[in-house]
Structure formats: C-alpha cells, structure tokens
Design a protein around this motif. Structure first.
Motif, PDB file in Angstrom:
ATOM      1  N   SER A   1       0.857  -1.186   0.000  1.00 26.43           N
ATOM      2  CA  SER A   1       0.000   0.000   0.000  1.00 26.43           C
ATOM      3  C   SER A   1       0.893   1.236   0.000  1.00 26.43           C
ATOM      4  N   ALA A   2       0.678   2.118  -0.972  1.00 25.57           N
ATOM      5  CA  ALA A   2       1.547   3.291  -1.090  1.00 25.57           C
ATOM      6  C   ALA A   2       0.900   4.314  -2.017  1.00 25.57           C
ATOM      7  N   THR A   3       1.377   5.545  -1.901  1.00 26.95           N
ATOM      8  CA  THR A   3       1.089   6.590  -2.875  1.00 26.95           C
ATOM      9  C   THR A   3       2.348   6.803  -3.694  1.00 26.95           C
ATOM     10  N   ILE A   4       2.205   6.765  -5.008  1.00 28.28           N
ATOM     11  CA  ILE A   4       3.353   6.777  -5.910  1.00 28.28           C
ATOM     12  C   ILE A   4       3.404   8.100  -6.652  1.00 28.28           C
ATOM     13  N   ASP A   5       4.572   8.740  -6.636  1.00 28.43           N
ATOM     14  CA  ASP A   5       4.813   9.881  -7.507  1.00 28.43           C
ATOM     15  C   ASP A   5       6.201   9.737  -8.118  1.00 28.43           C
ATOM     16  N   GLU A   6       6.670  10.790  -8.757  1.00 31.89           N
ATOM     17  CA  GLU A   6       7.950  10.704  -9.466  1.00 31.89           C
ATOM     18  C   GLU A   6       9.139  10.496  -8.521  1.00 31.89           C
TER      19      GLU A   6
ATOM     20  N   VAL B   1       4.354  10.279 -13.858  1.00 35.21           N
ATOM     21  CA  VAL B   1       3.343   9.321 -13.403  1.00 35.21           C
ATOM     22  C   VAL B   1       1.982   9.809 -13.893  1.00 35.21           C
ATOM     23  N   ALA B   2       1.205   8.907 -14.481  1.00 31.47           N
ATOM     24  CA  ALA B   2      -0.134   9.259 -14.975  1.00 31.47           C
ATOM     25  C   ALA B   2      -1.181   8.422 -14.253  1.00 31.47           C
ATOM     26  N   SER B   3      -2.381   8.958 -14.117  1.00 35.40           N
ATOM     27  CA  SER B   3      -3.509   8.181 -13.597  1.00 35.40           C
ATOM     28  C   SER B   3      -4.789   8.980 -13.783  1.00 35.40           C
ATOM     29  N   ASP B   4      -5.913   8.257 -13.791  1.00 33.91           N
ATOM     30  CA  ASP B   4      -7.210   8.910 -13.647  1.00 33.91           C
ATOM     31  C   ASP B   4      -7.304   9.506 -12.248  1.00 33.91           C
ATOM     32  N   VAL B   5      -8.224  10.417 -12.064  1.00 32.47           N
ATOM     33  CA  VAL B   5      -8.538  10.918 -10.724  1.00 32.47           C
ATOM     34  C   VAL B   5     -10.057  10.946 -10.559  1.00 32.47           C
ATOM     35  N   PRO B   6     -10.551  10.656  -9.344  1.00 28.43           N
ATOM     36  CA  PRO B   6      -9.812  10.167  -8.190  1.00 28.43           C
ATOM     37  C   PRO B   6      -9.588   8.658  -8.294  1.00 28.43           C
ATOM     38  N   PRO B   7      -8.780   8.086  -7.366  1.00 31.86           N
ATOM     39  CA  PRO B   7      -8.679   6.621  -7.304  1.00 31.86           C
ATOM     40  C   PRO B   7     -10.014   6.014  -6.917  1.00 31.86           C
TER      41      PRO B   7
ATOM     42  N   CYS C   1      -1.704   6.600  -7.419  1.00 33.98           N
ATOM     43  CA  CYS C   1      -0.732   7.351  -8.215  1.00 33.98           C
ATOM     44  C   CYS C   1      -1.090   8.835  -8.195  1.00 33.98           C
ATOM     45  N   ASP C   2      -0.087   9.655  -8.027  1.00 37.43           N
ATOM     46  CA  ASP C   2      -0.266  11.107  -7.984  1.00 37.43           C
ATOM     47  C   ASP C   2       0.208  11.716  -9.301  1.00 37.43           C
ATOM     48  N   PRO C   3      -0.722  12.161 -10.171  1.00 32.91           N
ATOM     49  CA  PRO C   3      -0.317  12.704 -11.470  1.00 32.91           C
ATOM     50  C   PRO C   3      -0.099  14.217 -11.449  1.00 32.91           C
ATOM     51  N   SER C   4       0.217  14.769 -10.274  1.00 34.52           N
ATOM     52  CA  SER C   4       0.287  16.234 -10.126  1.00 34.52           C
ATOM     53  C   SER C   4       1.273  16.876 -11.090  1.00 34.52           C
ATOM     54  N   LEU C   5       2.414  16.214 -11.349  1.00 30.15           N
ATOM     55  CA  LEU C   5       3.391  16.810 -12.250  1.00 30.15           C
ATOM     56  C   LEU C   5       2.806  16.977 -13.646  1.00 30.15           C
ATOM     57  N   LEU C   6       2.221  15.917 -14.188  1.00 31.27           N
ATOM     58  CA  LEU C   6       1.612  16.015 -15.512  1.00 31.27           C
ATOM     59  C   LEU C   6       0.505  17.057 -15.546  1.00 31.27           C
TER      60      LEU C   6
ATOM     61  N   TRP D   1      -1.638  18.600 -18.626  1.00 28.91           N
ATOM     62  CA  TRP D   1      -2.364  17.387 -18.991  1.00 28.91           C
ATOM     63  C   TRP D   1      -3.633  17.267 -18.162  1.00 28.91           C
ATOM     64  N   LEU D   2      -4.733  16.834 -18.788  1.00 28.46           N
ATOM     65  CA  LEU D   2      -6.011  16.678 -18.099  1.00 28.46           C
ATOM     66  C   LEU D   2      -6.308  15.198 -17.909  1.00 28.46           C
ATOM     67  N   PRO D   3      -6.389  14.731 -16.671  1.00 21.91           N
ATOM     68  CA  PRO D   3      -6.657  13.304 -16.436  1.00 21.91           C
ATOM     69  C   PRO D   3      -8.126  12.961 -16.635  1.00 21.91           C
ATOM     70  N   GLU D   4      -8.395  11.704 -16.853  1.00 23.85           N
ATOM     71  CA  GLU D   4      -9.756  11.178 -16.917  1.00 23.85           C
ATOM     72  C   GLU D   4     -10.394  11.265 -15.533  1.00 23.85           C
ATOM     73  N   THR D   5     -11.671  11.660 -15.473  1.00 23.62           N
ATOM     74  CA  THR D   5     -12.364  11.757 -14.186  1.00 23.62           C
ATOM     75  C   THR D   5     -13.587  10.852 -14.108  1.00 23.62           C
TER      76      THR D   5
END
Length: 317
Positions: free
Chosen positions: A122-127, A226-232, A282-287, A292-296
């Motif tokens: 269990s973790a939160t992943i960023d760059e 790191v990319a991901s949809d938001v929220p988890p 995953c934290d896509p804050s950098l992108l 970049w606009l993540p899927e919601t």
C-alpha cells in the motif's frame, strides 16, 4: 514530426497510433506482427533482442521521436526472469541507444508502477517514490527505465522520459482488471471485506493523451512522469461498475475483513489477499501542472466496457 511507435498492434500501442494520427503526426509503426497493420503503412518488424545493431539503427533512422510501447506484460504467466529482462530491459536499451544516435526528438518509455512497488504494497506513488520492485516483471521495467535514461545521458541528451502507468483499462484489456470483470459477470455475492483496496487506474485513451502531451510539451522533460485517472477508486466500486454495465445487481455482502483474512491465510491465499486489499494511489500532479487533463469518469468508463463486452477476460487464476 515523425514518430516511431513500437508495439503498434498492442493494447496501448493501438490507442497511441490513433491519438498521434489525430494530432497529425507522421508515423512509423513497429510490431512483431506488421501484417496486422494493413497496407500503405510505414511499418517494420520489431527486431528481436539479439538482432544486429543495424536492425535497430534502421528502425530509428528518419524518425524524430520514439514511443516505446513494446514489451512483455506481467500477465504472461509462463515468463521467466530472463524472458522479462530480455523483452523489457535489453530490448529497450538497444532501441534507446539507436534512437539517441539518430532520432532528433524525444524518447517516451512506457513503464509501470511495478517498477516502483509490489502488488501487495500500500503506497502513494509519484515521481520521487524510491523504486523497490518485487517481481520479475517489475525488476525488468525498472532496469529498462535506468538503461533508457542512461543511453540518452551517454549521448549528452536529456530528452528521454519514463511514463509510469497504473493498471490500464479499455478495449482489449487483460490481467487483473479483466479478471475482476469476469468475476463481476458471475453475479455471485462478493464480500466487501475482501475488496477494501483503493486503486489508481488509467484509461487507454488517457495513456495515449499523456504520451502526446509529453511529445508536444515545450521545455525540458523531467526524467520520470506518473499518470492516472482521478480520483482513485475502490475495488468494490470497480466490481459494482462492471456489474452495472452487465445489468446485474451489486450483491456485495457486508463481511468484515478480519475473518476473511484468516481464512485466506489458512487456504494459502495470503498473496492474493494482500493484493486485493492493498491501496495503490498514483499522484499525477506533475503532468497536471504541465497542462495534462486526467480522466475523471473512471467508473462510468468501466461500466461502458462491461456493457459493450470489450475486455478479453482470461480464466481466473
């Protein structure tokens, strides 16, 4: 701009090809099955890992940028550590060396959060997450990251980047998400205590959008993204979304986790239990900060996949 896309007939590769064509990019497509790409394409067979250097130089000649999607996925149950290392690390390194010599633009290396954490963690992943891969697939992806960045650095270049992905969903998805979808299609009651994990996911379309974003971004690239949809979303909500798409009742039973965990251990299913209950975000804050606009609408998209029957669901294992 002329972009080489490897793994062009694969699950993610097909979406990348579609997105780049929409953006007006000229393409060269590489695949182990170039006959599937149809006539009129600038298509080449992907070299084997032990192919002569000339084969990789020919692949990269005349292109500006490279998007490397090809590789061996972690749902290949019979693959050995050597198989993963050859297909993911060695092949990526050889392609990056050729591209660093000849391609004038960027190299986008697709990677995975398995290069950073194991399935049970269990973790939160960023760059900045310190990599600690815990399986053969993850180790091969981490080695690929290092060797691609090193290949470009050895040529005095900083225009390669690694894009780490959580589980990707969409048409033709396989692996754990397809297995969850098949499980949801049974209609059997499922205990909520076994579905407590929260996960970041990423749509295949958003993956392709993130790649185009990195190719067209002005300024210097960061080495890791790191990319991901938001929220988890929770695993229980994933199952619920699939069942909604199938038109089935939810049928989630309120069973506490404690007794289920004990039963899983007694049955020798500790690894599966830990994987189901782990939260990996995953934290896509950098992108996002780069535009970049993540899927919601993750759950709506999952329900639509089930409604259309688009996943390839492997047998439960």
């Amino acid at each position: 701009m002329k972009v080489l896309v490897t793994g062009a007939t694969g699950f993610i590769g097909r979406q990348v090809v579609h997105r780049l064509r929409e953006a007006g990019a000229e393409l060269r497509l590489a695949s182990r099955h170039p006959e599937r790409l149809g006539p009129g394409q600038d298509a080449m067979r992907m070299p084997d890992v032990d192919a002569p250097t000339a084969a990789f130089l020919a692949l990269a000649r005349g292109v500006t940028d490279v998007v490397h999607c090809a590789g061996l996925n972690n749902d290949e149950g019979n693959a050995t550590e050597a198989d993963f290392r050859a297909a993911n690390a060695e092949l990526s390194a050889r392609l990056a060396q050729a591209a660093a010599e000849q391609a004038s633009g960027r190299f986008i290396q697709l990677s995975s959060i398995r290069a950073v954490i194991g399935a049970r963690v269990s973790a939160t992943i960023d760059e900045d997450t310190i990599p600690d891969p815990q399986c053969a697939y993850g180790r091969s992806k981490r080695e690929a990251e290092i060797r691609v960045l090193d290949a470009y650095a050895s040529h005095g270049r900083s225009d390669a980047t690694v894009l780490r992905l959580p589980p990707v969903y969409g048409t033709g998805m396989q692996g754990n998400l397809a297995t969850l979808m098949r499980m949801a299609d049974t209609g059997l009651p499922l205990p909520t205590g076994a579905l407590t994990g929260t996960r970041s996911l990423l749509s295949a379309q958003s993956t392709a959008g993130a790649i185009w974003h990195l190719l067209s971004l002005s300024g210097r690239l960061r080495p890791i993204h790191v990319a991901s949809d938001v929220p988890p979303v929770s695993i229980a909500d994933i199952v619920d979304a699939f069942r909604d798409g199938f038109g089935r009742p939810t049928r989630l039973m309120a069973v506490p986790a404690g007794p289920l965990r004990i039963a899983a251990i007694l049955l020798g299913k500790r690894t599966s239990w830990d994987s189901l209950t782990a939260s990996q975000i995953c934290d896509p804050s950098l992108l996002v900060s780069e535009g970049w606009l993540p899927e919601t609408g993750t759950l709506e998209r999952l329900a639509e996949i089930a409604r259309l029957g688009d996943a390839q669901s492997p047998p439960l294992r």
